[in-house]
Design a protein around this motif. Sequence first.
Motif, PDB file in Angstrom:
ATOM      1  N   TYR A 224      -2.925  21.376 -23.384  1.00 21.65           N
ATOM      2  CA  TYR A 224      -2.085  21.032 -22.193  1.00 21.65           C
ATOM      3  C   TYR A 224      -1.285  22.157 -21.746  1.00 21.65           C
ATOM      4  O   TYR A 224      -0.366  22.764 -22.461  1.00 21.65           O
ATOM      5  CB  TYR A 224      -1.297  19.730 -22.442  1.00 21.65           C
ATOM      6  N   GLN A 225      -1.444  22.508 -20.386  1.00 25.45           N
ATOM      7  CA  GLN A 225      -0.532  23.697 -19.871  1.00 25.45           C
ATOM      8  C   GLN A 225      -0.650  24.668 -20.560  1.00 25.45           C
ATOM      9  O   GLN A 225       0.014  25.650 -20.267  1.00 25.45           O
ATOM     10  CB  GLN A 225       0.944  23.251 -19.846  1.00 25.45           C
ATOM     11  N   ARG A 226      -1.568  25.015 -21.190  1.00 23.79           N
ATOM     12  CA  ARG A 226      -2.208  26.400 -21.961  1.00 23.79           C
ATOM     13  C   ARG A 226      -3.490  26.298 -22.141  1.00 23.79           C
ATOM     14  O   ARG A 226      -4.362  25.268 -22.426  1.00 23.79           O
ATOM     15  CB  ARG A 226      -1.536  26.153 -23.384  1.00 23.79           C
ATOM     16  N   ALA A 227      -4.200  27.512 -21.548  1.00 26.94           N
ATOM     17  CA  ALA A 227      -5.537  27.392 -21.421  1.00 26.94           C
ATOM     18  C   ALA A 227      -6.302  27.122 -22.723  1.00 26.94           C
ATOM     19  O   ALA A 227      -5.865  27.784 -23.804  1.00 26.94           O
ATOM     20  CB  ALA A 227      -6.003  28.706 -20.989  1.00 26.94           C
ATOM     21  N   ILE A 307      -1.089  26.850 -15.635  1.00 27.21           N
ATOM     22  CA  ILE A 307      -1.633  26.711 -16.895  1.00 27.21           C
ATOM     23  C   ILE A 307      -1.546  28.172 -17.685  1.00 27.21           C
ATOM     24  O   ILE A 307      -2.130  29.149 -17.019  1.00 27.21           O
ATOM     25  CB  ILE A 307      -3.161  26.441 -17.221  1.00 27.21           C
ATOM     26  N   SER A 308      -0.827  28.120 -18.821  1.00 24.86           N
ATOM     27  CA  SER A 308      -0.555  29.578 -19.179  1.00 24.86           C
ATOM     28  C   SER A 308      -1.891  30.119 -19.661  1.00 24.86           C
ATOM     29  O   SER A 308      -2.788  29.537 -20.381  1.00 24.86           O
ATOM     30  CB  SER A 308       0.479  29.414 -20.578  1.00 24.86           C
ATOM     31  N   LEU A 309      -1.911  31.421 -19.484  1.00 24.80           N
ATOM     32  CA  LEU A 309      -2.912  32.269 -20.092  1.00 24.80           C
ATOM     33  C   LEU A 309      -4.672  32.014 -19.588  1.00 24.80           C
ATOM     34  O   LEU A 309      -5.404  32.292 -20.246  1.00 24.80           O
ATOM     35  CB  LEU A 309      -3.270  32.243 -21.604  1.00 24.80           C
ATOM     36  N   THR A 310      -4.450  31.520 -18.300  1.00 27.69           N
ATOM     37  CA  THR A 310      -5.849  31.076 -17.840  1.00 27.69           C
ATOM     38  C   THR A 310      -6.710  32.265 -17.513  1.00 27.69           C
ATOM     39  O   THR A 310      -7.978  32.207 -18.094  1.00 27.69           O
ATOM     40  CB  THR A 310      -5.533  30.266 -16.397  1.00 27.69           C
ATOM     41  N   ARG A 311      -6.418  33.209 -17.074  1.00 28.70           N
ATOM     42  CA  ARG A 311      -7.150  34.460 -16.516  1.00 28.70           C
ATOM     43  C   ARG A 311      -7.671  34.954 -18.119  1.00 28.70           C
ATOM     44  O   ARG A 311      -8.854  35.488 -18.186  1.00 28.70           O
ATOM     45  CB  ARG A 311      -6.304  35.422 -15.892  1.00 28.70           C
ATOM     46  N   TYR A 312      -6.754  35.149 -18.981  1.00 31.20           N
ATOM     47  CA  TYR A 312      -6.863  35.768 -20.369  1.00 31.20           C
ATOM     48  C   TYR A 312      -8.084  35.147 -21.008  1.00 31.20           C
ATOM     49  O   TYR A 312      -9.190  35.272 -21.371  1.00 31.20           O
ATOM     50  CB  TYR A 312      -5.874  35.663 -21.010  1.00 31.20           C
ATOM     51  N   GLU A 313      -7.954  33.688 -20.855  1.00 28.81           N
ATOM     52  CA  GLU A 313      -8.868  32.821 -21.628  1.00 28.81           C
ATOM     53  C   GLU A 313     -10.092  32.577 -21.015  1.00 28.81           C
ATOM     54  O   GLU A 313     -11.149  32.356 -21.755  1.00 28.81           O
ATOM     55  CB  GLU A 313      -8.290  31.221 -22.038  1.00 28.81           C
ATOM     56  N   PHE A 314     -10.166  32.476 -19.660  1.00 27.17           N
ATOM     57  CA  PHE A 314     -11.254  32.477 -18.665  1.00 27.17           C
ATOM     58  C   PHE A 314     -12.179  33.731 -19.193  1.00 27.17           C
ATOM     59  O   PHE A 314     -13.400  33.398 -19.345  1.00 27.17           O
ATOM     60  CB  PHE A 314     -11.021  32.530 -17.251  1.00 27.17           C
ATOM     61  N   SER A 315     -11.580  35.038 -19.307  1.00 28.43           N
ATOM     62  CA  SER A 315     -12.311  36.233 -19.794  1.00 28.43           C
ATOM     63  C   SER A 315     -13.041  35.884 -20.955  1.00 28.43           C
ATOM     64  O   SER A 315     -14.283  36.203 -21.237  1.00 28.43           O
ATOM     65  CB  SER A 315     -11.620  37.368 -19.626  1.00 28.43           C
ATOM     66  N   ARG A 316     -12.339  35.400 -21.722  1.00 24.16           N
ATOM     67  CA  ARG A 316     -12.818  34.891 -23.319  1.00 24.16           C
ATOM     68  C   ARG A 316     -13.938  34.085 -23.340  1.00 24.16           C
ATOM     69  O   ARG A 316     -15.057  34.207 -23.819  1.00 24.16           O
ATOM     70  CB  ARG A 316     -11.709  34.801 -24.234  1.00 24.16           C
ATOM     71  N   SER A 317     -13.922  33.057 -22.381  1.00 24.84           N
ATOM     72  CA  SER A 317     -14.819  31.905 -22.272  1.00 24.84           C
ATOM     73  C   SER A 317     -16.129  32.580 -21.649  1.00 24.84           C
ATOM     74  O   SER A 317     -17.191  32.303 -22.111  1.00 24.84           O
ATOM     75  CB  SER A 317     -14.202  30.913 -21.575  1.00 24.84           C
TER      76      SER A 317
END
Length: 330
Positions: A224-227, A307-317
């Motif tokens: 929640y509020q964190r990617a 949402i924190s870290l969305t760009r970072y986690e999107f790239s990882r996903s």
Amino acid sequence: MPLVSVRSVLPPGLRLNAVARVFGCLGLLAVGLLCVLSQSAVAGRFDYELRPRQVAPDTWLVEGRRESFSTTNGGNIVNVAFIVTDAGVVLFDTGPSLRFGQQLRHAIARITDKPVVLVINSHAHPDHFLGNQAFADVSIGALSGTTTQITQNGDSFATSLYGLTGDWMRGTEVVVPAELPPDNPLILGGHRLRFLAFEGHTGADLVMLDETTGVLFAGDLVFYQRALTTPQTPGLAHWRAELDQLAQLDYRLLIPGHGPLDDTRQAINQMQDYLAWLDATLSRAARQGLTMTQVMALPIDPRFDAISLTRYEFSRSVAHLYPGYEEAAF
Ligand SMILES: [Zn+2]
């Protein structure tokens, strides 16, 4: 880098010469002060500053930071929570390291003199179970799939977390959980605890519902509020279907694996919204024949900006999941 104390670099049997006698007292005072400063710096450096806060009757949360692993946070990015029942403490997840587990145990002991009688590992990701070592004298329960994953991958998870967080991890060893208690629901010390098995995040994801207080301990099935993170998901559709089931449960407060607690039933909605967007974005990109690099550069819908870290986690996903979408498109 190993820490060297000031004391250890002084030669044993140090003898003061005439000059040193003049300055000796001041020098020793300075060395003494350095010792004190260096020891408090070491103690401060590895202090997770765990501050449990009560969020429901008998229920306490230790909330992690909305960050990714670093040498600054020592892996303290995860929520752990515990229930102080009349029969002892039930702990849900143990954090990322031996030090965290030890400091957590002290933090619990400052709140209650009851012993920890049951530890639950929600799933096999290292930030959730590597504190087990500090509770090795307690029953630790997990889904059998989690036990298998920790047996197979625990050491490599610990090694990679060591690489990301450094000396916070010193001395940490994998302690493999055993089985869950045979009773489900488990009635313990005035609390009725129901264990629910899901798969969406890692293939083995345990959720615990305290039916007495209405608190849902969701583990990483809910961020929640964190990617959210996807390295081991069996698929986004699978995860979304399970979130539908989770939303049907009778709870009043949800503790996610990462991020703030939720008493407005927004956390599952946010998960569903993001997973639906991620699924649609990857499907469309695969149909258009985009490369992985092109997909990573796609814009992210601004409604996820908070949402924190969305760009970072999107790239990882994209790295985790896009090959599967490309295969499906062919
Ligand atoms: Zn996880």
